[in-house]
Design a protein around this motif. Structure first.
Motif, mmCIF file in Angstrom:
data_model
loop_
_atom_site.group_PDB
_atom_site.id
_atom_site.type_symbol
_atom_site.label_atom_id
_atom_site.label_comp_id
_atom_site.label_asym_id
_atom_site.label_seq_id
_atom_site.Cartn_x
_atom_site.Cartn_y
_atom_site.Cartn_z
ATOM 1 N N TYR A 35 0.885 -1.170 0.000
ATOM 2 C CA TYR A 35 0.000 0.000 0.000
ATOM 3 C C TYR A 35 0.915 1.209 0.000
ATOM 4 O O TYR A 35 1.865 1.276 0.794
ATOM 5 N N VAL A 36 0.653 2.194 -0.879
ATOM 6 C CA VAL A 36 1.617 3.266 -1.107
ATOM 7 C C VAL A 36 0.991 4.646 -0.870
ATOM 8 O O VAL A 36 -0.054 4.968 -1.429
ATOM 9 N N PHE A 37 1.665 5.431 -0.055
ATOM 10 C CA PHE A 37 1.385 6.860 0.040
ATOM 11 C C PHE A 37 2.325 7.580 -0.920
ATOM 12 O O PHE A 37 3.524 7.300 -0.939
ATOM 13 N N VAL A 76 -0.945 12.042 8.661
ATOM 14 C CA VAL A 76 -1.920 11.299 7.841
ATOM 15 C C VAL A 76 -1.564 9.815 7.795
ATOM 16 O O VAL A 76 -2.422 8.946 7.972
ATOM 17 N N ILE A 77 -0.284 9.507 7.560
ATOM 18 C CA ILE A 77 0.135 8.104 7.483
ATOM 19 C C ILE A 77 -0.104 7.398 8.816
ATOM 20 O O ILE A 77 -0.608 6.262 8.861
ATOM 21 N N LYS A 78 0.222 8.075 9.911
ATOM 22 C CA LYS A 78 0.030 7.480 11.234
ATOM 23 C C LYS A 78 -1.445 7.195 11.494
ATOM 24 O O LYS A 78 -1.807 6.117 11.987
ATOM 25 N N GLU A 79 -2.300 8.152 11.134
ATOM 26 C CA GLU A 79 -3.739 7.979 11.376
ATOM 27 C C GLU A 79 -4.323 6.874 10.506
ATOM 28 O O GLU A 79 -5.199 6.119 10.944
ATOM 29 N N GLN A 80 -3.833 6.759 9.259
ATOM 30 C CA GLN A 80 -4.439 5.800 8.333
ATOM 31 C C GLN A 80 -3.870 4.389 8.478
ATOM 32 O O GLN A 80 -4.616 3.412 8.392
ATOM 33 N N LYS A 81 -2.563 4.263 8.669
ATOM 34 C CA LYS A 81 -1.934 2.936 8.668
ATOM 35 C C LYS A 81 -1.106 2.636 9.912
ATOM 36 O O LYS A 81 -0.800 1.477 10.180
ATOM 37 N N GLY A 82 -0.663 3.670 10.624
ATOM 38 C CA GLY A 82 0.019 3.454 11.892
ATOM 39 C C GLY A 82 1.483 3.089 11.813
ATOM 40 O O GLY A 82 2.158 3.019 12.843
ATOM 41 N N LEU A 84 5.173 2.533 8.848
ATOM 42 C CA LEU A 84 5.782 2.485 7.521
ATOM 43 C C LEU A 84 6.817 1.371 7.501
ATOM 44 O O LEU A 84 7.515 1.144 8.491
ATOM 45 N N ASP A 85 6.915 0.685 6.358
ATOM 46 C CA ASP A 85 7.918 -0.361 6.171
ATOM 47 C C ASP A 85 8.974 0.014 5.136
ATOM 48 O O ASP A 85 10.073 -0.538 5.136
ATOM 49 N N VAL A 86 8.607 0.947 4.237
ATOM 50 C CA VAL A 86 9.503 1.357 3.155
ATOM 51 C C VAL A 86 9.347 2.854 2.936
ATOM 52 O O VAL A 86 8.225 3.363 2.869
ATOM 53 N N LEU A 129 8.628 4.085 11.179
ATOM 54 C CA LEU A 129 9.321 2.983 10.510
ATOM 55 C C LEU A 129 9.512 1.800 11.462
ATOM 56 O O LEU A 129 9.941 1.971 12.600
ATOM 57 N N THR A 130 9.200 0.620 10.958
ATOM 58 C CA THR A 130 9.384 -0.598 11.742
ATOM 59 C C THR A 130 10.859 -0.976 11.776
ATOM 60 O O THR A 130 11.617 -0.653 10.859
ATOM 61 N N ASP A 131 11.281 -1.647 12.829
ATOM 62 C CA ASP A 131 12.649 -2.164 12.859
ATOM 63 C C ASP A 131 12.828 -3.145 11.700
ATOM 64 O O ASP A 131 11.942 -3.957 11.413
ATOM 65 N N GLY A 132 13.985 -3.060 11.032
ATOM 66 C CA GLY A 132 14.230 -3.929 9.888
ATOM 67 C C GLY A 132 13.627 -3.426 8.598
ATOM 68 O O GLY A 132 13.602 -4.151 7.595
#
Length: 252
Positions: A35-37, A76-82, A84-86, A129-132
């Motif tokens: 899923y891309v912002f 916005v990203i935090k509210e919508q998806k919580g 980021l991985d990339v 951003l997630t670890d890894g």
């Protein structure tokens, strides 16, 4: 496009994702299951890109050189998806002038967007951003080559290459991989707008092709595939590198 789903379930951000390499990469990310912002400065182009990308994309109007815009983007990203991985920090501009003709405004514009904007995009993404996870920075062969009338633009891209190294060291405890991708000449709207007339652009491209060992200008999707590699587990032991995708132009 793809059955491998190398980014299945991943949440990605592509700055400057409304055209050219950014849009091509957003398309690839989605094809690989993400899923891309995407961001862009111009709302109309951003809306058109989101419509083209479909339900797995969301556009946020944003100028990366404006830190308030970046704060709004990550809210916005935090509210919508919580999370980021990339992150593909791709937004950038190029302005060409001989060194004696460069204005302060040209200098500031390029460093504000290409370096300051990229740096704070990464910094402000870190809490999400997630670890890894993976960060890909948009550099360029101009950071390694000394082309005429490229002084400021090339300096911004050399700074980005340096950031790939230092951010790798800063973020190693979180196993966040940071790499740079450096395109050669690529067929994009940006390339086609660097000169005043179509005839000048055609002559410019013809001259560039003579310096590319593969004998042609690249396609935006060829960069996108390289970014997918750096964003995915295919490159799980790759960090701090500059991956040239340039038809050999900066290599020989």
């Amino acid at each position: 496009m793809s059955t491998s789903q190398k980014l299945a379930g991943k949440i990605a951000l592509v700055t400057g994702g409304n055209s050219g390499i950014g849009l091509a990469t957003a398309q690839r990310f989605i094809a690989e299951g993400a899923y891309v912002f995407i961001t862009g400065r111009r709302q109309a182009e951003l809306d058109a890109a989101v419509q083209q990308l479909g339900d797995s994309a969301f556009g946020v109007q944003s100028d990366v050189s404006n830190l308030a815009d970046l704060d709004r983007l990550f809210t916005v990203i935090k509210e919508q998806k919580g999370r980021l991985d990339v992150v593909f920090a791709n937004a950038g501009i190029a302005e060409f002038a001989p060194v004696e003709a460069v204005t302060e405004a040209q200098y500031d514009r390029q460093f504000d967007i290409n370096v300051k904007g990229l740096f704070f995009t990464v910094q402000k993404a870190l809490p999400l951003l997630t670890d890894g996870s993976a960060i890909v920075l948009m550099a360029s062969i101009v950071g390694s080559k000394g082309f005429e009338s490229n002084s400021v633009y090339s300096a911004t891209k050399a700074a980005i290459r340096s950031l790939a190294r230092t951010l790798t060291s800063d973020l190693k405890a979180r196993r966040i991989r940071v790499n740079a991708v450096s395109p050669g000449p690529i067929e994009t709207p940006g390339l086609n707008s660097v000169l005043d007339s179509p005839e000048q652009v055609a002559a410019f491209k013809a001259q560039m092709v003579t310096t590319v060992p593969l004998g042609r200008i690249g396609d935006a999707d060829e960069i996108a595939k390289a970014v997918v590699f750096l964003a995915s587990d295919d490159s799980s032991f790759v960090t701090g590198v500059e991956l040239f995708v340039d038809g050999g132009m900066a290599q020989v």
